[in-house]
Design an enzyme around this catalytic site. Structure first.
Site, PDB file in Angstrom:
ATOM      1  N   PRO A   2       7.152 -24.899  99.644  1.00  0.00           N
ATOM      2  CA  PRO A   2       6.173 -24.133 100.420  1.00  0.00           C
ATOM      3  C   PRO A   2       6.794 -22.857 100.970  1.00  0.00           C
ATOM      4  CG  PRO A   2       6.079 -26.460 101.003  1.00  0.00           C
ATOM      5  CD  PRO A   2       7.281 -26.282 100.124  1.00  0.00           C
ATOM      6  N   GLU A   3       6.045 -21.775 100.873  1.00  0.00           N
ATOM      7  CA  GLU A   3       6.497 -20.497 101.388  1.00  0.00           C
ATOM      8  C   GLU A   3       5.705 -20.172 102.658  1.00  0.00           C
ATOM      9  OE1 GLU A   3       6.764 -17.493  98.296  1.00  0.00           O
ATOM     10  OE2 GLU A   3       7.193 -19.010  96.781  1.00  0.00           O
ATOM     11  N   HIS A  92       5.277 -42.003 100.298  1.00  0.00           N
ATOM     12  CA  HIS A  92       6.667 -41.680 100.587  1.00  0.00           C
ATOM     13  C   HIS A  92       6.825 -41.282 102.053  1.00  0.00           C
ATOM     14  CE1 HIS A  92       7.818 -41.805  96.319  1.00  0.00           C
ATOM     15  NE2 HIS A  92       6.638 -41.274  96.096  1.00  0.00           N
ATOM     16  N   ARG A 111      10.704 -36.034  97.314  1.00  0.00           N
ATOM     17  CA  ARG A 111      12.088 -35.768  96.904  1.00  0.00           C
ATOM     18  C   ARG A 111      13.067 -35.730  98.076  1.00  0.00           C
ATOM     19  NH1 ARG A 111      12.273 -31.133  92.385  1.00  0.00           N
ATOM     20  NH2 ARG A 111      14.345 -32.053  92.177  1.00  0.00           N
TER      21      ARG A 111
END
Length: 271
Positions: A2-3, A92, A111
């Site tokens: 994400p930016e 997750h 991740r």
């Protein structure tokens, strides 16, 4: 990853939902997500604290706890979601903060490259001071670029992504901003003329503002604080469009690798 637009979208959602909420309980499911602290130490620092506000600095979500700050960096696949207690759990789940009024703030990360940590006032000031200029702030001007860019021979696309110079601009929006500015991403920063730097400033601000309006770009993982996808992907002009026709000149969008990252551009428009 994400930016700025994706993080800003989440922050605006959380700033509407969280202020005034008290953190009643802290559950750390994945200890490796907590930076520079044990799960117990992290929980002790934030349990019982009231969330006074939610802001953004660079790509970090910053929650003001009244002296201390809780920071969240989403890494590549992190999501920060507000849910009602008892709603279906994310697959997750990494950290759960139980709030008052029957709500939870859940961080999950496939991740697990994201991180959560706390900073006291002095540490926060140090952290903040080491980051670059905010591209949507009044400090990000053509004049600032004209002073900063000539100091570096780094390619301008790589230069824009350096968080010690300009924060929040990642791979997607650097490519898109330079396309709007009609500047070749391979150009050394110190080779750019004042009018080109002015176009880059405008291109960065325009693409970031437009992406926030459309609630960010989703390819695979990004979701806002309600779990919804962003809608800006359909408006991308060059990013991830290798071999496709440029919508401006009819040429072909190309991809190169810079600093281990893919750069997309139109050689005809950006020369």
């Amino acid at each position: 990853m994400p930016e700025l637009p994706e993080v800003e979208t989440i922050v605006r959602d959380l700033a509407r939902l969280l202020p005034g909420s008290t953190i009643k309980k802290v559950e750390v499911v994945r200890p490796d997500l907590i930076e520079d602290d044990t799960p117990e130490g992290f929980a002790k620092k934030i349990k019982g604290k009231k969330i006074r506000g939610v802001t953004r600095r660079a790509k970090n979500i910053v929650m003001d706890l009244g002296g201390d700050r809780l920071l969240v960096n989403l890494g590549m696949t992190g999501r920060l979601l507000v849910a009602r207690a008892g709603e279906e759990e994310p697959t997750h789940l990494g950290v759960r903060l139980t709030l008052d009024k029957g709500r939870e703030l859940r961080y999950h990360d496939v991740r697990r490259f994201g991180r959560l940590w706390t900073l006291a006032d002095d540490a926060w000031r140090t952290f903040d001071g080491e980051l670059g200029v905010e591209p949507l702030s009044d400090n990000f001007t053509a004049e600032w670029l004209q002073q900063a860019a000539p100091r570096s021979r780094v390619a301008v696309k790589t230069w824009l992504m350096d968080q010690a110079r300009v924060v929040g601009v990642g791979n997607i929006y650097a490519s898109e901003a330079l396309f709007r500015a009609k500047v070749d991403p391979r150009r050394p920063a110190n080779s750019l003329a004042p009018d080109e730097l002015a176009r880059i400033r405008d291109g960065v601000r325009q693409v970031l503002a437009e992406a926030i309006e459309f609630r960010g770009t989703t390819f695979l993982d990004y979701r806002d604080a309600s779990g919804q996808e962003g809608a800006f992907a359909a408006r991308l002009k060059v990013y991830d469009r290798e071999g496709q026709t440029c919508g401006v000149c009819g040429g072909t969008v190309e991809r190169i690798v810079q600093g281990g990252r893919s750069t997309f551009f139109c050689p005809a428009c950006q020369h």
